[in-house]
Design an enzyme around this catalytic site. Structure first.
Site, PDB file in Angstrom:
ATOM      1  N   ASN A  77       0.825  -1.207   0.000  1.00 60.30           N
ATOM      2  CA  ASN A  77       0.000   0.000   0.000  1.00 60.30           C
ATOM      3  C   ASN A  77       0.861   1.260   0.000  1.00 60.30           C
ATOM      4  O   ASN A  77       2.005   1.237  -0.432  1.00 60.30           O
ATOM      5  CB  ASN A  77      -0.999  -0.014   1.163  1.00 60.30           C
ATOM      6  CG  ASN A  77      -2.355   0.526   0.765  1.00 60.30           C
ATOM      7  OD1 ASN A  77      -2.473   1.662   0.324  1.00 60.30           O
ATOM      8  ND2 ASN A  77      -3.389  -0.295   0.920  1.00 60.30           N
ATOM      9  N   ARG A  78       0.313   2.360   0.523  1.00 63.55           N
ATOM     10  CA  ARG A  78       0.919   3.677   0.318  1.00 63.55           C
ATOM     11  C   ARG A  78       1.621   4.215   1.559  1.00 63.55           C
ATOM     12  O   ARG A  78       1.214   3.939   2.685  1.00 63.55           O
ATOM     13  CB  ARG A  78      -0.158   4.678  -0.130  1.00 63.55           C
ATOM     14  CG  ARG A  78      -0.770   4.330  -1.480  1.00 63.55           C
ATOM     15  CD  ARG A  78      -1.988   5.178  -1.786  1.00 63.55           C
ATOM     16  NE  ARG A  78      -2.520   4.899  -3.118  1.00 63.55           N
ATOM     17  CZ  ARG A  78      -3.376   3.904  -3.387  1.00 63.55           C
ATOM     18  NH1 ARG A  78      -3.816   3.106  -2.418  1.00 63.55           N
ATOM     19  NH2 ARG A  78      -3.797   3.714  -4.628  1.00 63.55           N
ATOM     20  N   HIS A 103       3.429   0.282  -2.823  1.00 66.72           N
ATOM     21  CA  HIS A 103       3.810  -1.123  -2.983  1.00 66.72           C
ATOM     22  C   HIS A 103       5.316  -1.341  -3.127  1.00 66.72           C
ATOM     23  O   HIS A 103       5.766  -2.186  -3.918  1.00 66.72           O
ATOM     24  CB  HIS A 103       3.079  -1.731  -4.179  1.00 66.72           C
ATOM     25  CG  HIS A 103       1.603  -1.890  -3.986  1.00 66.72           C
ATOM     26  ND1 HIS A 103       1.020  -2.037  -2.745  1.00 66.72           N
ATOM     27  CD2 HIS A 103       0.578  -1.917  -4.898  1.00 66.72           C
ATOM     28  CE1 HIS A 103      -0.302  -2.165  -2.892  1.00 66.72           C
ATOM     29  NE2 HIS A 103      -0.595  -2.086  -4.171  1.00 66.72           N
ATOM     30  N   HIS A 172      -1.185  -9.548  -4.045  1.00 67.40           N
ATOM     31  CA  HIS A 172      -2.114  -8.644  -4.738  1.00 67.40           C
ATOM     32  C   HIS A 172      -2.946  -9.393  -5.780  1.00 67.40           C
ATOM     33  O   HIS A 172      -3.188  -8.873  -6.875  1.00 67.40           O
ATOM     34  CB  HIS A 172      -1.331  -7.510  -5.396  1.00 67.40           C
ATOM     35  CG  HIS A 172      -2.112  -6.249  -5.596  1.00 67.40           C
ATOM     36  ND1 HIS A 172      -3.186  -6.165  -6.461  1.00 67.40           N
ATOM     37  CD2 HIS A 172      -1.964  -5.013  -5.063  1.00 67.40           C
ATOM     38  CE1 HIS A 172      -3.653  -4.926  -6.457  1.00 67.40           C
ATOM     39  NE2 HIS A 172      -2.936  -4.209  -5.600  1.00 67.40           N
ATOM     40  N   ALA A 173      -3.385 -10.605  -5.452  1.00 66.84           N
ATOM     41  CA  ALA A 173      -4.221 -11.356  -6.385  1.00 66.84           C
ATOM     42  C   ALA A 173      -5.547 -10.645  -6.622  1.00 66.84           C
ATOM     43  O   ALA A 173      -6.142 -10.079  -5.705  1.00 66.84           O
ATOM     44  CB  ALA A 173      -4.485 -12.756  -5.845  1.00 66.84           C
ATOM     45  N   TYR A 174      -5.993 -10.679  -7.884  1.00 68.99           N
ATOM     46  CA  TYR A 174      -7.328 -10.210  -8.260  1.00 68.99           C
ATOM     47  C   TYR A 174      -8.199 -11.452  -8.440  1.00 68.99           C
ATOM     48  O   TYR A 174      -7.931 -12.291  -9.294  1.00 68.99           O
ATOM     49  CB  TYR A 174      -7.301  -9.456  -9.581  1.00 68.99           C
ATOM     50  CG  TYR A 174      -6.688  -8.093  -9.573  1.00 68.99           C
ATOM     51  CD1 TYR A 174      -7.477  -6.949  -9.747  1.00 68.99           C
ATOM     52  CD2 TYR A 174      -5.310  -7.919  -9.460  1.00 68.99           C
ATOM     53  CE1 TYR A 174      -6.915  -5.681  -9.787  1.00 68.99           C
ATOM     54  CE2 TYR A 174      -4.733  -6.657  -9.495  1.00 68.99           C
ATOM     55  CZ  TYR A 174      -5.547  -5.541  -9.664  1.00 68.99           C
ATOM     56  OH  TYR A 174      -4.979  -4.293  -9.713  1.00 68.99           O
ATOM     57  N   ASP A 242     -11.328   1.190  -2.218  1.00 64.99           N
ATOM     58  CA  ASP A 242      -9.884   0.999  -2.157  1.00 64.99           C
ATOM     59  C   ASP A 242      -9.458   1.406  -0.754  1.00 64.99           C
ATOM     60  O   ASP A 242      -8.710   2.373  -0.558  1.00 64.99           O
ATOM     61  CB  ASP A 242      -9.168   1.841  -3.229  1.00 64.99           C
ATOM     62  CG  ASP A 242      -7.706   1.453  -3.398  1.00 64.99           C
ATOM     63  OD1 ASP A 242      -7.264   0.463  -2.777  1.00 64.99           O
ATOM     64  OD2 ASP A 242      -6.997   2.148  -4.158  1.00 64.99           O
ATOM     65  N   GLN A 278      -7.169  -4.821   2.825  1.00 64.23           N
ATOM     66  CA  GLN A 278      -7.530  -3.804   1.851  1.00 64.23           C
ATOM     67  C   GLN A 278      -8.516  -4.398   0.855  1.00 64.23           C
ATOM     68  O   GLN A 278      -8.215  -5.380   0.170  1.00 64.23           O
ATOM     69  CB  GLN A 278      -6.282  -3.313   1.102  1.00 64.23           C
ATOM     70  CG  GLN A 278      -6.540  -2.163   0.135  1.00 64.23           C
ATOM     71  CD  GLN A 278      -6.457  -0.804   0.799  1.00 64.23           C
ATOM     72  OE1 GLN A 278      -6.171  -0.699   1.996  1.00 64.23           O
ATOM     73  NE2 GLN A 278      -6.657   0.248   0.035  1.00 64.23           N
ATOM     74  N   GLU A 305      -6.366  -7.703   0.227  1.00 65.32           N
ATOM     75  CA  GLU A 305      -4.942  -7.721   0.561  1.00 65.32           C
ATOM     76  C   GLU A 305      -4.747  -7.617   2.076  1.00 65.32           C
ATOM     77  O   GLU A 305      -5.049  -6.588   2.678  1.00 65.32           O
ATOM     78  CB  GLU A 305      -4.239  -6.561  -0.140  1.00 65.32           C
ATOM     79  CG  GLU A 305      -4.445  -6.530  -1.644  1.00 65.32           C
ATOM     80  CD  GLU A 305      -4.239  -5.132  -2.206  1.00 65.32           C
ATOM     81  OE1 GLU A 305      -3.094  -4.636  -2.141  1.00 65.32           O
ATOM     82  OE2 GLU A 305      -5.228  -4.543  -2.686  1.00 65.32           O
TER      83      GLU A 305
END
Length: 340
Positions: A77-78, A103, A172-174, A242, A278, A305
């Site tokens: 993340n940020r 990331h 970070h799987a979608y 998000d 997340q 996440e």
């Protein structure tokens, strides 16, 4: 375990590793970025479907900008303005997401990892050297994947350092339990009563907010479509969902979330030992070419996440992501797939 040569990056050989259980469920991984590449699952209609978004070729993955199946580090993340302090020393990281660091900068997902096959597990190892991407300390990381006969994909994370640093690793799987198309008709439950509101650059404002009477209330299963179309300033800030949700945090596996697709007859439970998760609704997918020629568009994938809170090094009230020498960073996340 099946091992196949996938290509080369400079002088490094890149492989695909395939785990398969007694149900025929298969999961693929690569030593490039310690990526989780696929999860092929059989539903009640005897249909095998890959439930992860991604790419067919290594070349496509190298140029990926969406983090499909990536192992994220050093910090998921940020981090606001790419700056944080540890023991009164300020560190400056790359800025790669508006004014912020995202990331890990160039990130662990862009590195070639060492690998070792241990019985029915695949273990990836990477040494992130002191000052890589601006982070302090030499950090040794292990990520181990295994697949149980109960269709549980288990990820174990370990890290150690020789100097105080920050660490928050995730995958970070979608996910799309239909395999393709919109995820807005998936049902989602997140076992959390609070989330961390964000500013216009997706940095937490520093306080926790109750999900009650907001679109963020997924304490019972709800259609994502119904929640994402509500009017709420936070949904505007994130261009959809998000946001980080606050979890029970006692270092034990916690059932953080459940994703359901009634049309495919599948469900997925997420368990983690981390304090946050997340929920990202694939807001910035922009028509990228994916597996089988698929055209991944906005809201075609769900990310869940497991992590420390975004920007936690700059918020003393958030759970600490600091790792010191002689300490072991360790956490586990489990994704359990099943038929309804």
């Amino acid at each position: 375990m099946q091992v196949d040569k996938w290509g080369n990056i400079e002088d490094y050989e890149i492989f695909k590793f395939t785990l398969e259980n007694r149900n025929g469920t298969q999961a693929e991984f690569s030593n490039y970025g310690a990526h989780w590449l696929s999860l092929r699952h059989l539903n009640m209609a005897s249909q095998f479907t890959d439930l992860l978004l991604g790419y067919e070729t290594l070349e496509e993955l190298i140029y990926d900008k969406f983090f499909f199946g990536s192992t994220i580090g050093r910090f998921a993340n940020r981090i606001a303005k790419g700056k944080f302090r540890v023991e009164d020393q300020e560190y400056t990281l790359s800025v790669n997401n508006g004014p912020n660091h995202l990331h890990g900068g160039s990130g662990f997902n862009t590195k070639v990892w060492d690998y070792k096959i241990v019985e029915d597990k695949i273990q990836f190892t990477y040494l992130s050297k002191d000052s890589e991407d601006g982070y302090p300390g030499n950090l040794k990381v292990h990520v181990t994947y295994s697949l149980s006969d109960d269709d549980e994909l288990i990820i174990d994370y370990f890290a150690s350092t020789d100097a105080p640093t920050i660490v928050s690793l995730t995958n970070h799987a979608y996910f799309n339990l239909n395999g393709s198309g919109s995820i807005l008709d998936h049902k989602l439950q997140i076992n959390s009563e609070k989330f961390t509101p964000i500013d216009s650059t997706s940095i937490p404002l520093g306080y926790l907010k109750s999900v009650s009477k907001t679109p963020f209330d997924f304490r019972t299963p709800k259609l994502i479509r119904n929640q994402i179309t509500m009017e709420d300033e936070q949904l505007v800030m994130g261009s959809g969902f998000d946001h980080n949700y606050v979890l029970q945090y006692d270092s034990l596996l916690y059932n953080a979330a459940t994703l359901i697709s009634e049309s495919s007859g599948r469900g997925m439970d997420v368990f983690t030992t981390m304090p946050g998760i997340q929920f990202y609704s694939g807001n910035f997918l922009d028509g990228v070419k994916g597996k089988g020629g698929a055209n991944y568009k906005k809201n075609n994938g769900v990310c869940l996440e497991t992590q420390f809170f975004p920007d936690s090094p700059n918020h003393m009230s958030f759970p600490s992501a600091i790792l010191n020498p002689m300490e072991l960073y360790r956490h586990q996340s489990v994704y359990k797939f099943y038929n309804l």
